[in-house]
Design an enzyme around this catalytic site. Structure first.
Site, short mmCIF file in Angstrom:
data_model
loop_
_atom_site.label_atom_id
_atom_site.label_comp_id
_atom_site.label_asym_id
_atom_site.label_seq_id
_atom_site.Cartn_x
_atom_site.Cartn_y
_atom_site.Cartn_z
N ASP A 179 0.91 -1.14 0.00
CA ASP A 179 0.00 0.00 0.00
C ASP A 179 0.95 1.19 0.00
OD1 ASP A 179 -1.51 2.23 0.69
OD2 ASP A 179 -3.01 1.00 1.68
N HIS A 180 1.15 1.79 -1.15
CA HIS A 180 2.27 2.74 -1.24
C HIS A 180 2.07 3.96 -0.33
CE1 HIS A 180 -0.32 4.61 -4.27
NE2 HIS A 180 0.37 5.72 -4.06
N HIS A 242 -5.86 2.77 1.07
CA HIS A 242 -5.14 3.95 1.57
C HIS A 242 -5.89 4.71 2.68
CE1 HIS A 242 -3.04 2.96 -2.01
NE2 HIS A 242 -3.84 3.60 -2.84
#
Ligand code: NAP
Length: 500
Positions: A179-180, A242
């Site tokens: 999950d950047h 996110h």
């Protein structure tokens, strides 16, 4: 967890794709440039396109073009890259890959350590995992880790099916679900701001906090991703991962240690405490939107339904806002509002923590409310913190005026701030999974989001498109807070303005 300079071979499945070109090659280069990689590494690219090693290396050099500086040689760097073309559904080809990896292990002293990075469409994840195992690519003298990109499933059922397939081959601690957002500097800073500052942590509860708002807005539309987006929408694309991850970091209890398992288990507790809704209650808590035509950055832009590969009657949401309640001791009664969307006024991700008003304030002008204390955490593109306080208006005055204390993290050395993918890749190489999502988090997030998507799939949105491109979303999103006597702080909360 190992701490020495990592030695490994990174196998990128999908090495001719957009993610590899825009994020992975530059991130590996930055790690190399900053000395975090030794010379003992190799990257093997896999995709179907028939490229030679030299052509592949040219692509790598192009993608890092503007990052080169000093005497770091792009030539030497790219010489660590190898290309091995095959269709990942073809089992027989994995033997050739195995033999290449064996040779490279010898050449680069990588001791059998492998990262398998799946930068491909999710329908291939299970097949690649099975083939890696059946052909013996995961049985080496070193460690094997699997990195998986989003989307991890489409709903809870499909995520579970995918997880079961992968878990057949890799254990949970070998799986790194990206999950950047968790790689972003200021997202990682949420814990530090909270747990290293008594002035915040002692107020971080329902006695002193009125509400928390998280906004992640984009100015872009769907661009050429219409086909993907039609089956995803903002809820699956942004909220399930996110947005809920940021909620978990803001709401979790202090972990007993800064260890992966401890932090993840506190986040999981938050997700378990999210108040569930029935499908009938979704409209009370969530608002969906879809952009119409409008003006963004002084350019006229088309409506979502006019974009390529989008159904002209599409029911897909490009905007979501919602009110989340966390039913535990710390947060009972404090709403967490989230909103995210495309084609909005500004590209920005920011968190606003609004503190409660004092029971009585002496320094207020007649009929005027005092400005609440706000803590704003700027996630991107600006990285920093702004604290809004009140101070005396001027000499002899008995009223107050809002002031702000600003800290900007990326103003001075923007070039040197590591990028999210760079951090996450490095963490993976070192075996630190803290900033990756555990299956329990994925499962709970999907279960929460599934109720909302079911409600929205079962009931077509009659009013789409319901917000103009270039705005901050539909008016129902403002009404969601207005019925609680609140309003959204603008994406430039430091200007003290409302979003409308
Ligand atoms: P992409 O540009 O479409 O690339 C797909 C890659 O897969 C290409 O290298 C393609 O190469 C390869 N490929 C497709 N079928 C194959 C097969 N049967 N055998 C071997 N290789 C095959 O996709 P992307 O944008 O890079 O995205 C990759 C993944 O990352 C997706 O899961 C996406 O959701 C996720 N993701 C991407 C981004 C982003 O910014 N791009 C951001 C977040 C998540 P050939 O055509 O040469 O085979």
């Amino acid at each position: 967890m190992t701490t020495n300079n990592p030695k490994s071979i990174i196998v990128i499945f999908g090495a001719t794709g957009d993610l590899a070109k825009r994020k992975l090659f530059p991130s590996i280069f930055r790690l190399y440039r900053s000395g975090k990689l030794s010379e003992d590494f190799a990257v093997v690219g896999v995709a179907r396109r028939p490229l030679t090693n030299d052509e592949f290396r040219d692509n790598v050099k192009k993608s890092i073009g503007n990052l080169q500086e000093g005497n770091v040689s792009a030539e030497t760097f790219s010489s660590h890259f190898y290309y091995h073309p095959f269709d990942v559904t073809n089992v027989a080809s994995y033997q050739e890959l195995k033999s290449l990896l064996g040779d490279l292990d010898g050449k680069y002293h990588t001791e059998g350590n492998r990262i398998f990075y799946l930068a491909m469409a999710p329908e291939f994840f299970g097949t690649i995992g099975e083939n890696l195992k059946s052909e013996g690519l995961t049985s080496t003298g070193g460690w094997s880790r699997l990195v998986i990109e989003k989307p991890f499933g489409h709903d809870y059922e499909s995520a579970k099916e995918l997880n079961d397939q992968i878990r057949h081959v890799f254990t949970e601690d070998q799986i790194y679900r990206i999950d950047h957002y968790l790689g972003k500097e200021m997202v990682q800073n949420i814990e530090v701001i909270r747990f290293a500052n008594p002035i915040f942590e002692s107020l971080w509860n329902n006695q002193y906090i009125s509400n928390i708002q998280i906004t992640s807005s984009e100015t872009l539309g769907v661009e050429d991703r219409g086909r993907y987006y039609e089956s995803s929408g903002a809820l699956r694309d942004m909220v399930q991962n996110h947005m809920l991850q940021m909620v978990a970091l803001l709401a979790m209890e202090p972990p007993i240690k800064l260890k992966t398992e401890e932090i993840r288990s506190e986040k999981v507790k938050v997700l378990r405490a999210l108040r569930n809704m029935s499908e009938d209650e979704v409209d009370e808590y969530f608002v969906r939107g879809q952009y119409g035509r409008g003006i963004v950055n002084e350019q006229e832009v088309p409506a979502y339904r006019e974009e390529n590969s989008v159904d002209p009657e599409s029911n897909t949401e490009t905007f979501v806002s919602g009110k989340l309640m966390i039913d535990n001791f710390r947060w009972a009664g404090v709403p967490f509002y989230i909103r995210t969307g495309k084609r909005m006024t500004k590209k920005s991700t920011e968190i606003v923590v609004q503190f409660k008003d004092l029971p009585m304030n002496l320094y207020v002008e007649k009929d005027k409310a005092i400005h609440p204390n706000l803590l704003v955490i700027h996630i991107q593109p600006e990285e920093g913190i702004t604290l809004h306080l009140n101070a005396r208006k001027g000499e002899g005055s008995t009223t107050s005026t809002p002031i702000k204390l600003d800290y900007c993290n990326n103003c001075d050395d923007k070039m040197n701030t590591p990028e999210a993918y760079e951090r996450l890749l490095y963490d993976c190489m070192r075996g630190d999974a803290t900033n990756f999502t555990h299956w329990d988090e994925v499962a709970l997030s999907w279960k929460f989001v599934d109720t909302i998507s079911r409600a929205w799939t079962n009931k077509k949105a009659e009013n789409f498109p319901n917000y103009e491109s270039g705005s901050m979303g539909p008016k129902e999103s403002d009404a969601l807070l207005a019925k609680d006597g609140l309003h959204w702080w603008s994406v430039e909360a430091d200007t003290h303005s409302r979003s409308e």
